[in-house]
Design a protein around this motif. Structure first.
Motif, mmCIF file in Angstrom:
data_model
loop_
_atom_site.group_PDB
_atom_site.id
_atom_site.type_symbol
_atom_site.label_atom_id
_atom_site.label_comp_id
_atom_site.label_asym_id
_atom_site.label_seq_id
_atom_site.Cartn_x
_atom_site.Cartn_y
_atom_site.Cartn_z
ATOM 1 N N LEU A 103 73.540 98.321 -22.271
ATOM 2 C CA LEU A 103 74.586 97.422 -22.751
ATOM 3 C C LEU A 103 74.816 96.292 -21.760
ATOM 4 N N PHE A 104 74.895 96.616 -20.470
ATOM 5 C CA PHE A 104 75.109 95.603 -19.431
ATOM 6 C C PHE A 104 73.934 94.637 -19.364
ATOM 7 N N TRP A 105 72.712 95.173 -19.367
ATOM 8 C CA TRP A 105 71.524 94.335 -19.235
ATOM 9 C C TRP A 105 71.364 93.410 -20.431
ATOM 10 N N GLU A 106 71.496 93.943 -21.643
ATOM 11 C CA GLU A 106 71.315 93.116 -22.833
ATOM 12 C C GLU A 106 72.429 92.091 -22.990
ATOM 13 N N THR A 107 73.645 92.447 -22.553
ATOM 14 C CA THR A 107 74.751 91.486 -22.608
ATOM 15 C C THR A 107 74.487 90.327 -21.655
ATOM 16 N N ARG A 108 73.994 90.619 -20.468
ATOM 17 C CA ARG A 108 73.659 89.558 -19.507
ATOM 18 C C ARG A 108 72.576 88.652 -20.064
ATOM 19 N N ARG A 109 71.570 89.222 -20.678
ATOM 20 C CA ARG A 109 70.482 88.417 -21.233
ATOM 21 C C ARG A 109 70.992 87.530 -22.360
ATOM 22 N N ALA A 110 71.811 88.086 -23.246
ATOM 23 C CA ALA A 110 72.346 87.297 -24.353
ATOM 24 C C ALA A 110 73.273 86.195 -23.837
ATOM 25 N N SER A 111 74.088 86.488 -22.823
ATOM 26 C CA SER A 111 74.989 85.475 -22.249
ATOM 27 C C SER A 111 74.194 84.354 -21.595
ATOM 28 N N ALA A 112 73.115 84.715 -20.879
ATOM 29 C CA ALA A 112 72.284 83.702 -20.228
ATOM 30 C C ALA A 112 71.640 82.792 -21.256
ATOM 31 N N TRP A 113 71.188 83.373 -22.367
ATOM 32 C CA TRP A 113 70.583 82.550 -23.408
ATOM 33 C C TRP A 113 71.606 81.613 -24.033
ATOM 34 N N GLU A 114 72.829 82.105 -24.271
ATOM 35 C CA GLU A 114 73.868 81.276 -24.856
ATOM 36 C C GLU A 114 74.230 80.117 -23.918
ATOM 37 N N SER A 168 78.548 86.028 -29.588
ATOM 38 C CA SER A 168 78.649 85.764 -31.016
ATOM 39 C C SER A 168 78.440 87.060 -31.789
ATOM 40 N N GLN A 169 78.855 87.056 -33.047
ATOM 41 C CA GLN A 169 78.707 88.259 -33.879
ATOM 42 C C GLN A 169 77.246 88.668 -33.991
ATOM 43 N N GLU A 170 76.371 87.708 -34.113
ATOM 44 C CA GLU A 170 74.943 88.006 -34.227
ATOM 45 C C GLU A 170 74.426 88.653 -32.946
ATOM 46 N N ASP A 171 74.826 88.097 -31.790
ATOM 47 C CA ASP A 171 74.374 88.657 -30.524
ATOM 48 C C ASP A 171 74.960 90.044 -30.279
ATOM 49 N N VAL A 172 76.222 90.247 -30.671
ATOM 50 C CA VAL A 172 76.835 91.566 -30.513
ATOM 51 C C VAL A 172 76.064 92.599 -31.318
ATOM 52 N N ALA A 173 75.710 92.249 -32.549
ATOM 53 C CA ALA A 173 74.964 93.180 -33.398
ATOM 54 C C ALA A 173 73.622 93.522 -32.773
ATOM 55 N N ARG A 186 58.087 83.292 -22.443
ATOM 56 C CA ARG A 186 59.041 82.845 -23.437
ATOM 57 C C ARG A 186 59.815 81.645 -22.925
ATOM 58 N N ASN A 187 59.995 80.641 -23.771
ATOM 59 C CA ASN A 187 60.811 79.493 -23.395
ATOM 60 C C ASN A 187 62.239 79.950 -23.151
ATOM 61 N N ARG A 188 62.868 79.428 -22.099
ATOM 62 C CA ARG A 188 64.200 79.897 -21.724
ATOM 63 C C ARG A 188 65.240 79.592 -22.798
ATOM 64 N N LEU A 189 64.932 78.708 -23.757
ATOM 65 C CA LEU A 189 65.897 78.401 -24.804
ATOM 66 C C LEU A 189 65.663 79.249 -26.047
ATOM 67 N N ASP A 190 64.583 80.047 -26.051
ATOM 68 C CA ASP A 190 64.358 80.921 -27.194
ATOM 69 C C ASP A 190 65.324 82.089 -27.139
ATOM 70 N N PRO A 191 65.827 82.550 -28.278
ATOM 71 C CA PRO A 191 66.735 83.709 -28.270
ATOM 72 C C PRO A 191 66.007 84.961 -27.805
ATOM 73 N N PRO A 192 66.731 85.926 -27.200
ATOM 74 C CA PRO A 192 66.109 87.178 -26.789
ATOM 75 C C PRO A 192 65.495 87.878 -28.000
ATOM 76 N N GLN A 193 64.231 88.231 -27.886
ATOM 77 C CA GLN A 193 63.568 88.883 -29.005
ATOM 78 C C GLN A 193 63.914 90.362 -29.026
ATOM 79 N N ALA A 194 63.922 90.923 -30.176
ATOM 80 C CA ALA A 194 64.226 92.344 -30.325
ATOM 81 C C ALA A 194 63.524 92.863 -31.561
ATOM 82 N N PRO A 195 63.235 94.125 -31.595
ATOM 83 C CA PRO A 195 62.648 94.676 -32.811
ATOM 84 C C PRO A 195 63.634 94.575 -33.962
ATOM 85 N N PRO A 196 63.156 94.569 -35.198
ATOM 86 C CA PRO A 196 64.070 94.519 -36.332
ATOM 87 C C PRO A 196 64.969 95.744 -36.328
ATOM 88 N N LEU A 197 66.280 95.509 -36.411
ATOM 89 C CA LEU A 197 67.242 96.592 -36.289
ATOM 90 C C LEU A 197 67.916 96.869 -37.620
#
Length: 297
Positions: A279-290, A207-212, A124-135
């Motif tokens: 929660l810790f792992w996904e927050t780190r990933r989302a912060s790194a992407w941002e 961001s609100q989207e990343d928090v969700a 995955r390109n480092r600038l692509d948002p973290p992928q996740a299943p549809p929630l």
């Protein structure tokens, strides 16, 4: 008031006050039938208000069940629910309900390889948002169902409630009150815990989207992983009880903390391990992407 070992002969007011205070202790101490479920639903709601609502709805159903059981205990009709095997059947039922809750969040099709597979992360390109299943969010009726099922769990609190407090009531018309007050005490703390879990999500600096996305993945994993562990606990309890009935005694004379065993370990693994770990792992990933996205601008 003796919350450790209340005895018969108390006044009506003291019986009800003792039931309420026992519920408060039950709600605030790590309990396998409350904490993992409240955490999962509250963290997935990603707000203090919704977290409180989740705690309220879950514990309201729990309160209804405990009031019903209190009445049955007064009428000496609760014997079947005190069989050792019932506790493990409840573990199985709670586990199944948790798994369905997790699958519901992931729209009944999990895609863990999208966020856990190391090769997928390299591609995955480092600038692509973290992928996740549809929630999708969890309907609150699921929290109510969980609360009602969890109420059938039988431990030290239930033993006091059904063998001391409920039978001491002066009339069958009032026999449901100890269970109801116990449920209200649990509700008091579950609402506060739900608010606390919801508060955590509002301070992730995302961001609100990343928090969700982060909280949805966390809730889904906690329910799925916790559900599998609950089912394993139930199966082992029914087939090899010696593996799950070990206990370590502590000097803390508080129910749920004096004897620590497989149930306490279950709370730690589900809430601290799967829940807070995700929660810790996904927050780190989302912060790194941002940060990567901001640096590319």
């Amino acid at each position: 008031m003796d919350l450790w070992s209340p005895q018969a002969g108390m006044s009506l007011v003291m019986i009800l006050l003792t039931a309420y205070m026992l519920g408060v202790v039950h709600g605030i101490t790590p309990d396998e039938h409350t904490w993992p479920i409240t955490f999962s639903y509250a963290i997935g709601s990603y707000s203090v208000r919704k977290g409180m609502k989740v705690g309220l709805i879950f514990s309201a159903a729990f309160t209804l069940q405990r009031a019903l059981m209190s009445e049955l205990a007064y009428l000496a009709l609760d014997g079947i629910f005190r069989l050792p095997s019932i506790e493990y059947i409840v573990y199985l039922a709670v586990g199944v309900a948790m798994i369905f809750g997790g699958l519901y969040i992931f729209r009944l099709k999990t895609s863990f390889h999208l966020h856990w597979h190391p090769l997928a992360r390299r591609r995955r390109n480092r600038l692509d948002p973290p992928q996740a299943p549809p929630l999708q969010g969890i309907p609150l009726r699921m929290a109510a169902l969980h609360g009602f099922i969890a109420g059938f769990g039988f431990g030290s609190f239930a033993l006091i409630l059904y063998t001391v407090l409920a039978p001491a009531m002066p009339s069958p018309y009032l026999a449901w009150l100890p269970g109801f007050l116990f449920g209200l005490g649990t509700m008091t703390m579950q609402v506060l815990l739900g608010a606390a879990f919801g508060w955590i999500t509002r301070h992730l600096h995302l961001s609100q989207e990343d928090v969700a996305r982060v909280t949805g993945i966390t809730a889904g994993r906690t329910l799925l992983g916790g559900g599998l562990l609950f089912m394993l606990m139930g199966i082992l309890g029914l087939t090899a009880p010696a593996l799950v009935e070990w206990q370590v005694t502590t000097p803390i004379h508080v129910h749920n903390l004096h004897h620590l065993g497989a149930a306490f370990l279950l709370v730690v693994v589900v809430v601290m391990g799967i829940g807070l770990g995700s929660l810790f792992w996904e927050t780190r990933r989302a912060s790194a992407w941002e940060r990567a996205r901001s640096g590319a601008r």
